[in-house]
Write a protein that holds these residues in place. Structure first.
Motif, PDB file in Angstrom:
ATOM      1  N   GLU A  56     -19.595  35.688  19.874  1.00 41.51           N
ATOM      2  CA  GLU A  56     -19.275  36.184  21.367  1.00 41.51           C
ATOM      3  C   GLU A  56     -18.302  34.882  21.775  1.00 41.51           C
ATOM      4  O   GLU A  56     -17.524  35.367  22.497  1.00 41.51           O
ATOM      5  CB  GLU A  56     -20.582  36.295  21.957  1.00 41.51           C
ATOM      6  N   LEU A  59     -14.856  35.583  20.198  1.00 37.17           N
ATOM      7  CA  LEU A  59     -14.147  36.641  21.062  1.00 37.17           C
ATOM      8  C   LEU A  59     -13.922  36.731  22.526  1.00 37.17           C
ATOM      9  O   LEU A  59     -12.864  37.212  22.926  1.00 37.17           O
ATOM     10  CB  LEU A  59     -15.138  37.930  20.727  1.00 37.17           C
ATOM     11  N   VAL A  67      -9.014  38.274  14.307  1.00 39.09           N
ATOM     12  CA  VAL A  67     -10.075  37.790  13.955  1.00 39.09           C
ATOM     13  C   VAL A  67     -10.504  38.272  12.390  1.00 39.09           C
ATOM     14  O   VAL A  67      -9.989  39.645  11.990  1.00 39.09           O
ATOM     15  CB  VAL A  67     -11.149  38.421  14.745  1.00 39.09           C
ATOM     16  N   ALA A  83     -14.839  42.930  17.606  1.00 42.56           N
ATOM     17  CA  ALA A  83     -13.504  42.333  17.621  1.00 42.56           C
ATOM     18  C   ALA A  83     -12.543  43.353  18.137  1.00 42.56           C
ATOM     19  O   ALA A  83     -11.730  42.970  19.200  1.00 42.56           O
ATOM     20  CB  ALA A  83     -13.068  41.648  16.383  1.00 42.56           C
ATOM     21  N   ALA A  86     -12.871  43.734  21.726  1.00 43.02           N
ATOM     22  CA  ALA A  86     -12.338  42.674  22.587  1.00 43.02           C
ATOM     23  C   ALA A  86     -10.880  42.314  22.470  1.00 43.02           C
ATOM     24  O   ALA A  86      -9.996  41.667  23.070  1.00 43.02           O
ATOM     25  CB  ALA A  86     -12.908  41.466  21.885  1.00 43.02           C
ATOM     26  N   LYS A  88      -8.819  42.535  19.706  1.00 42.92           N
ATOM     27  CA  LYS A  88      -8.253  41.645  18.628  1.00 42.92           C
ATOM     28  C   LYS A  88      -7.703  42.248  17.329  1.00 42.92           C
ATOM     29  O   LYS A  88      -8.432  43.695  17.184  1.00 42.92           O
ATOM     30  CB  LYS A  88      -9.437  40.502  18.147  1.00 42.92           C
TER      31      LYS A  88
END
Length: 343
Positions: A56, A59, A67, A83, A86, A88
């Motif tokens: 967490e 991220l 990631v 990920a 988020a 990524k």
């Protein structure tokens, strides 16, 4: 210190031996943070890389663009999903997912979010596979009838760790199967069907430690085999066609080199000490085939090119999904003792 900032989840065998050194070897990438409790080990190898306590926290860092999920197989799906949600870009170590359904869901999510999703099928850049690929591109064997790839080793004792425990995504098929299946798909595409035998051969084995897959490509058969009770391995690759035969012994040296601390770009990187392959032609002649040097660094060079230059990813999410499609068919074939259609 500029470049694509990378966050690595996991610093066990995959993270420490493969991902971290190969990320660091790519000039357009910057390994910025690692989620790990092995802080001393990380600091010794990469003193400028930050150890992070939780996924967490990583991220939540807006500077992290990419990631890499190199944690145990059971966590690949939740970490990759988190990920992507988020924002990524994501690389997942093999196996992509424990099930085909989960692979499809991640592919769909990446497409919805407009993020890169790739899987670390590094053995596309093994020396033996690159040599085979080159021979087939040159049509050196004529019309191919038989392709056989082995990943055999001698491990009679059960190793400690999650790979040999009864968990989702554990066992030899999930460990080595993705490599051999991916190589076959690169060369020949999806097979028509799969016939599989998956076994536990060591007395104390709690997961499969041997598999034998036969992929049906019409007039061509691809045999993919791995086992843990092979003291004197035979050829890694055996190919037969109407123009001749090719045999190649020995495993790629790059994993051993990475374990020893060697890195891409150093003298002798990717060059095998093993014997070269032999090509026997239908006209009765015999030729030594020098091994093409391996180059694992090509994977993260391709990831950087995809993110910065809009180049195709070195391994697409759909290609990784198709590996899971074949593995899913193999598991059903072995369980039901029948040939299972793929396409």
């Amino acid at each position: 210190m500029n470049g694509i900032r990378v966050g690595l989840i996991g610093y066990g065998h995959a993270g420490a031996i493969f991902h971290a050194p190969l990320i660091a070897a790519e000039p357009r990438l910057r390994l910025a943070a690692v989620v790990t409790s092995r802080t001393e080990q990380l600091a010794a190898a990469f003193p400028n890389v930050r150890a992070v306590a939780s996924v967490e926290e990583m991220l939540g860092d807006p500077a992290i663009e990419l990631v890499v999920v190199a944690s145990p197989n059971t966590s690949h799906v939740p970490f990759a999903r988190a990920a992507l949600l988020a924002g990524k870009h994501v690389v997942v170590d093999k196996p992509f997912t424990p099930t085909l359904t989960e692979a499809d869901a991640l592919v769909m999510l990446a497409e919805e979010r407009g993020r890169l999703l790739s899987v670390f099928h590094n053995r596309r850049w093994d020396d033996g596979f690159l040599t085979v690929q080159q021979l087939l591109e040159r049509n050196a064997l004529g019309r191919l009838a038989h392709y056989e790839a082995h990943f055999d080793r001698f491990r009679p004792a059960i190793k400690q760790g999650w790979r040999e425990e009864e968990r989702r995504g554990s066992g030899l098929l999930y460990d080595l199967g993705p490599h051999l299946v991916d190589q076959s798909l690169v060369l020949f595409g999806l097979p028509r069907a799969v016939t599989a035998d998956i076994a536990r051969q060591r007395p104390d084995a709690r997961v499969d430690d041997c598999f034998h897959l036969v992929l049906d490509y019409g007039n061509l058969r691809a045999v993919l085999h791995a086992a843990n009770l092979v003291y004197r391995p035979g050829p890694a690759f055996t190919l037969h066609g109407d123009g001749g035969s090719f045999v190649k012994h020995g495993l790629d040296p790059q994993e051993a080199a990475l374990k020893e601390g060697r890195r891409p770009g150093q003298p002798g990187w990717g060059v095998a000490a093993a014997e070269p392959g032999i090509l026997w032609l239908a006209d009765g002649s015999e030729r030594v085939v020098e091994t093409v040097p391996g180059r694992y660094e090509a994977y993260y060079a391709g990831i950087a090119a995809s993110l910065r230059d809009s180049a195709p990813p070195p391994v697409t999410a759909h290609e990784a999904r198709n590996v899971m499609l074949v593995l899913d068919a193999a598991i059903r074939s072995a369980a039901e003792r029948r040939t299972v259609a793929v396409i």
